[in-house]
Write a protein that holds these residues in place. Sequence first.
Motif, PDB file in Angstrom:
ATOM      1  N   ILE A 163       0.815  -1.218   0.000  1.00 16.61           N
ATOM      2  CA  ILE A 163       0.000   0.000   0.000  1.00 16.61           C
ATOM      3  C   ILE A 163       0.846   1.265   0.000  1.00 16.61           C
ATOM      4  O   ILE A 163       0.325   2.362   0.253  1.00 16.61           O
ATOM      5  CB  ILE A 163      -0.943   0.021   1.213  1.00 16.61           C
ATOM      6  N   ALA A 164       2.130   1.168  -0.301  1.00 15.81           N
ATOM      7  CA  ALA A 164       3.000   2.353  -0.292  1.00 15.81           C
ATOM      8  C   ALA A 164       2.519   3.398  -1.306  1.00 15.81           C
ATOM      9  O   ALA A 164       2.354   4.581  -0.973  1.00 15.81           O
ATOM     10  CB  ALA A 164       4.439   1.939  -0.584  1.00 15.81           C
ATOM     11  N   LEU A 165       2.291   2.967  -2.547  1.00 12.11           N
ATOM     12  CA  LEU A 165       1.831   3.902  -3.577  1.00 12.11           C
ATOM     13  C   LEU A 165       0.446   4.458  -3.279  1.00 12.11           C
ATOM     14  O   LEU A 165       0.233   5.675  -3.369  1.00 12.11           O
ATOM     15  CB  LEU A 165       1.854   3.223  -4.948  1.00 12.11           C
ATOM     16  N   PRO A 166      -0.545   3.633  -2.911  1.00 11.44           N
ATOM     17  CA  PRO A 166      -1.855   4.191  -2.553  1.00 11.44           C
ATOM     18  C   PRO A 166      -1.796   5.197  -1.416  1.00 11.44           C
ATOM     19  O   PRO A 166      -2.508   6.212  -1.443  1.00 11.44           O
ATOM     20  CB  PRO A 166      -2.669   2.947  -2.164  1.00 11.44           C
ATOM     21  N   ILE A 167      -0.938   4.960  -0.420  1.00 10.19           N
ATOM     22  CA  ILE A 167      -0.822   5.898   0.695  1.00 10.19           C
ATOM     23  C   ILE A 167      -0.245   7.225   0.218  1.00 10.19           C
ATOM     24  O   ILE A 167      -0.688   8.313   0.627  1.00 10.19           O
ATOM     25  CB  ILE A 167       0.054   5.301   1.816  1.00 10.19           C
ATOM     26  N   VAL A 168       0.751   7.175  -0.659  1.00 11.62           N
ATOM     27  CA  VAL A 168       1.343   8.402  -1.203  1.00 11.62           C
ATOM     28  C   VAL A 168       0.296   9.199  -1.974  1.00 11.62           C
ATOM     29  O   VAL A 168       0.189  10.424  -1.827  1.00 11.62           O
ATOM     30  CB  VAL A 168       2.550   8.067  -2.098  1.00 11.62           C
ATOM     31  N   LEU A 169      -0.501   8.523  -2.795  1.00  8.41           N
ATOM     32  CA  LEU A 169      -1.550   9.201  -3.553  1.00  8.41           C
ATOM     33  C   LEU A 169      -2.624   9.767  -2.627  1.00  8.41           C
ATOM     34  O   LEU A 169      -3.153  10.856  -2.868  1.00  8.41           O
ATOM     35  CB  LEU A 169      -2.173   8.225  -4.554  1.00  8.41           C
ATOM     36  N   TRP A 170      -2.939   9.028  -1.572  1.00  4.38           N
ATOM     37  CA  TRP A 170      -3.915   9.506  -0.594  1.00  4.38           C
ATOM     38  C   TRP A 170      -3.428  10.771   0.102  1.00  4.38           C
ATOM     39  O   TRP A 170      -4.169  11.752   0.242  1.00  4.38           O
ATOM     40  CB  TRP A 170      -4.197   8.402   0.419  1.00  4.38           C
ATOM     41  N   LEU A 171      -2.169  10.783   0.510  1.00  5.32           N
ATOM     42  CA  LEU A 171      -1.593  11.965   1.144  1.00  5.32           C
ATOM     43  C   LEU A 171      -1.507  13.137   0.172  1.00  5.32           C
ATOM     44  O   LEU A 171      -1.721  14.296   0.555  1.00  5.32           O
ATOM     45  CB  LEU A 171      -0.197  11.640   1.691  1.00  5.32           C
ATOM     46  N   MET A 172      -1.221  12.833  -1.092  1.00  7.57           N
ATOM     47  CA  MET A 172      -1.172  13.884  -2.096  1.00  7.57           C
ATOM     48  C   MET A 172      -2.534  14.562  -2.236  1.00  7.57           C
ATOM     49  O   MET A 172      -2.635  15.791  -2.341  1.00  7.57           O
ATOM     50  CB  MET A 172      -0.729  13.301  -3.455  1.00  7.57           C
ATOM     51  N   PHE A 173      -3.600  13.750  -2.235  1.00  2.00           N
ATOM     52  CA  PHE A 173      -4.942  14.324  -2.316  1.00  2.00           C
ATOM     53  C   PHE A 173      -5.230  15.214  -1.112  1.00  2.00           C
ATOM     54  O   PHE A 173      -5.734  16.334  -1.254  1.00  2.00           O
ATOM     55  CB  PHE A 173      -5.989  13.223  -2.398  1.00  2.00           C
ATOM     56  N   VAL A 174      -4.913  14.735   0.084  1.00  2.00           N
ATOM     57  CA  VAL A 174      -5.204  15.495   1.304  1.00  2.00           C
ATOM     58  C   VAL A 174      -4.478  16.833   1.290  1.00  2.00           C
ATOM     59  O   VAL A 174      -5.067  17.884   1.596  1.00  2.00           O
ATOM     60  CB  VAL A 174      -4.815  14.673   2.549  1.00  2.00           C
ATOM     61  N   VAL A 175      -3.209  16.824   0.918  1.00  2.00           N
ATOM     62  CA  VAL A 175      -2.410  18.053   0.942  1.00  2.00           C
ATOM     63  C   VAL A 175      -2.887  19.044  -0.111  1.00  2.00           C
ATOM     64  O   VAL A 175      -3.116  20.229   0.175  1.00  2.00           O
ATOM     65  CB  VAL A 175      -0.918  17.725   0.741  1.00  2.00           C
ATOM     66  N   THR A 176      -3.039  18.584  -1.342  1.00  2.00           N
ATOM     67  CA  THR A 176      -3.417  19.501  -2.424  1.00  2.00           C
ATOM     68  C   THR A 176      -4.831  20.050  -2.251  1.00  2.00           C
ATOM     69  O   THR A 176      -5.082  21.230  -2.511  1.00  2.00           O
ATOM     70  CB  THR A 176      -3.302  18.791  -3.781  1.00  2.00           C
ATOM     71  N   TYR A 177      -5.753  19.225  -1.779  1.00  2.00           N
ATOM     72  CA  TYR A 177      -7.111  19.714  -1.586  1.00  2.00           C
ATOM     73  C   TYR A 177      -7.182  20.663  -0.389  1.00  2.00           C
ATOM     74  O   TYR A 177      -7.965  21.618  -0.394  1.00  2.00           O
ATOM     75  CB  TYR A 177      -8.091  18.563  -1.408  1.00  2.00           C
ATOM     76  N   SER A 178      -6.373  20.428   0.624  1.00  2.00           N
ATOM     77  CA  SER A 178      -6.319  21.352   1.752  1.00  2.00           C
ATOM     78  C   SER A 178      -5.813  22.718   1.298  1.00  2.00           C
ATOM     79  O   SER A 178      -6.336  23.767   1.725  1.00  2.00           O
ATOM     80  CB  SER A 178      -5.408  20.792   2.851  1.00  2.00           C
ATOM     81  N   LEU A 179      -4.809  22.724   0.434  1.00  2.00           N
ATOM     82  CA  LEU A 179      -4.309  23.983  -0.107  1.00  2.00           C
ATOM     83  C   LEU A 179      -5.379  24.680  -0.947  1.00  2.00           C
ATOM     84  O   LEU A 179      -5.512  25.912  -0.909  1.00  2.00           O
ATOM     85  CB  LEU A 179      -3.058  23.725  -0.951  1.00  2.00           C
ATOM     86  N   ALA A 180      -6.156  23.898  -1.703  1.00  2.00           N
ATOM     87  CA  ALA A 180      -7.225  24.484  -2.512  1.00  2.00           C
ATOM     88  C   ALA A 180      -8.280  25.143  -1.624  1.00  2.00           C
ATOM     89  O   ALA A 180      -8.788  26.230  -1.941  1.00  2.00           O
ATOM     90  CB  ALA A 180      -7.862  23.407  -3.384  1.00  2.00           C
ATOM     91  N   ILE A 181      -8.612  24.502  -0.513  1.00  2.00           N
ATOM     92  CA  ILE A 181      -9.586  25.090   0.411  1.00  2.00           C
ATOM     93  C   ILE A 181      -9.043  26.381   1.017  1.00  2.00           C
ATOM     94  O   ILE A 181      -9.762  27.377   1.155  1.00  2.00           O
ATOM     95  CB  ILE A 181      -9.951  24.081   1.513  1.00  2.00           C
ATOM     96  N   TYR A 182      -7.767  26.372   1.369  1.00  2.00           N
ATOM     97  CA  TYR A 182      -7.154  27.572   1.960  1.00  2.00           C
ATOM     98  C   TYR A 182      -7.167  28.736   0.967  1.00  2.00           C
ATOM     99  O   TYR A 182      -7.519  29.867   1.330  1.00  2.00           O
ATOM    100  CB  TYR A 182      -5.720  27.264   2.382  1.00  2.00           C
ATOM    101  N   VAL A 183      -6.805  28.443  -0.277  1.00  2.00           N
ATOM    102  CA  VAL A 183      -6.801  29.495  -1.307  1.00  2.00           C
ATOM    103  C   VAL A 183      -8.215  30.002  -1.544  1.00  2.00           C
ATOM    104  O   VAL A 183      -8.442  31.219  -1.688  1.00  2.00           O
ATOM    105  CB  VAL A 183      -6.178  28.964  -2.609  1.00  2.00           C
ATOM    106  N   THR A 184      -9.184  29.110  -1.581  1.00  5.18           N
ATOM    107  CA  THR A 184     -10.573  29.512  -1.803  1.00  5.18           C
ATOM    108  C   THR A 184     -11.084  30.408  -0.681  1.00  5.18           C
ATOM    109  O   THR A 184     -11.737  31.424  -0.927  1.00  5.18           O
ATOM    110  CB  THR A 184     -11.470  28.266  -1.913  1.00  5.18           C
ATOM    111  N   ALA A 185     -10.782  30.043   0.551  1.00  2.00           N
ATOM    112  CA  ALA A 185     -11.274  30.809   1.699  1.00  2.00           C
ATOM    113  C   ALA A 185     -10.677  32.211   1.759  1.00  2.00           C
ATOM    114  O   ALA A 185     -11.297  33.133   2.309  1.00  2.00           O
ATOM    115  CB  ALA A 185     -10.961  30.061   2.990  1.00  2.00           C
ATOM    116  N   ASN A 186      -9.488  32.403   1.175  1.00  2.00           N
ATOM    117  CA  ASN A 186      -8.815  33.698   1.249  1.00  2.00           C
ATOM    118  C   ASN A 186      -8.822  34.460  -0.065  1.00  2.00           C
ATOM    119  O   ASN A 186      -8.128  35.481  -0.192  1.00  2.00           O
ATOM    120  CB  ASN A 186      -7.362  33.500   1.704  1.00  2.00           C
TER     121      ASN A 186
END
Length: 326
Positions: free
Chosen positions: A129-152
């Motif tokens: 599950i190394a690759l799936p975990i990396v992709l999962w973390l990538m989604f969490v980080v990038t979408y969190s940044l998108a929410i931050y940019v949207t809110a500001n």
Amino acid sequence: MRDFSIGPAQIVALFMTCIFYGILLVTTGHCLNILLLKKTRNTLGHRIALAATLCMLAIASNDVALGLVHVLDAFAYYTGPGGAEAVLGHVSSWINVVKLGNYMLQTTIGDFLLVYRCYVIHNRRRAVIALPIVLWLMFVVTYSLAIYVTANRHAFGSISSGQTPFLTAAIVATLVQNIVTTGMIVYRLWSHERRNGDILAECSARHRITRLIGIIIESAAFYTIFTLLTLVTFLTNNNADYAVSDCVVQIIGVSFNLIIIRGHGTLSAGWEEYEQTQISSRRTDHIGMTDMRPALSESGHPRKVSEIPGWPEPSISSKVDVHVVE
């Protein structure tokens, strides 16, 4: 042809969301019946599945409620300049930000459960599950940044105009993660079916594994298609993105519920036979083909695993773990 502006897009989004929310309510009720009323052990797998079912229902309910509030504010209560378009087009409004958060939470939970299922199916091997975990973390980080940019952002216009790099990366990450992880799960089940074909034929469980593979593929395809539509409408700056992305929040929960419901109906009568496919090659060599005979009673019907001397007790948590999904 009339322009599909943000106002009609939000109304269509609310309508489509309500349809899938109704499906989610029905499937959730069925899942709770399986996980609570038909539960025989208080296992970790049951607790994870139950918590995930309730969390997904809560997030989906919040998303539907926010969609209704947004439409009411725009078309019924707002009387200022710009009309409904001014309310719906305010990118950084608290409703838009929270709805983005709902999408992120729902997808995060669904993807994590899919990775966890893959981890269990592959005998808890972390390297798998190394690759799936990396992709999962990538989604969490990038979408969190998108929410931050949207809110500001504090701007008016399409939600895709300022957050394109982050949202695109997030959607691609979850799309690839689902395809890869589902493929790994299906391959594992298929390889077990091929390797233990003689044993499975003896205990009449082969068709159950084949059906389980079909259930997993169908549920993954249901979610993948809508995620792909979200990506396409988002990149083309089409307002249909509002409708499709809102539906994904409901569809994640529906797909999760359907695997539990259909998997339970497929495997509950003969889960012990499927458990036999999970034994290692060392265990198979030790028991031998002749030791499979005690699995049949005098009447010729399969006996429960717990009734076979020396056979390990079947785990209901494994049954639910297989069904834990996105």
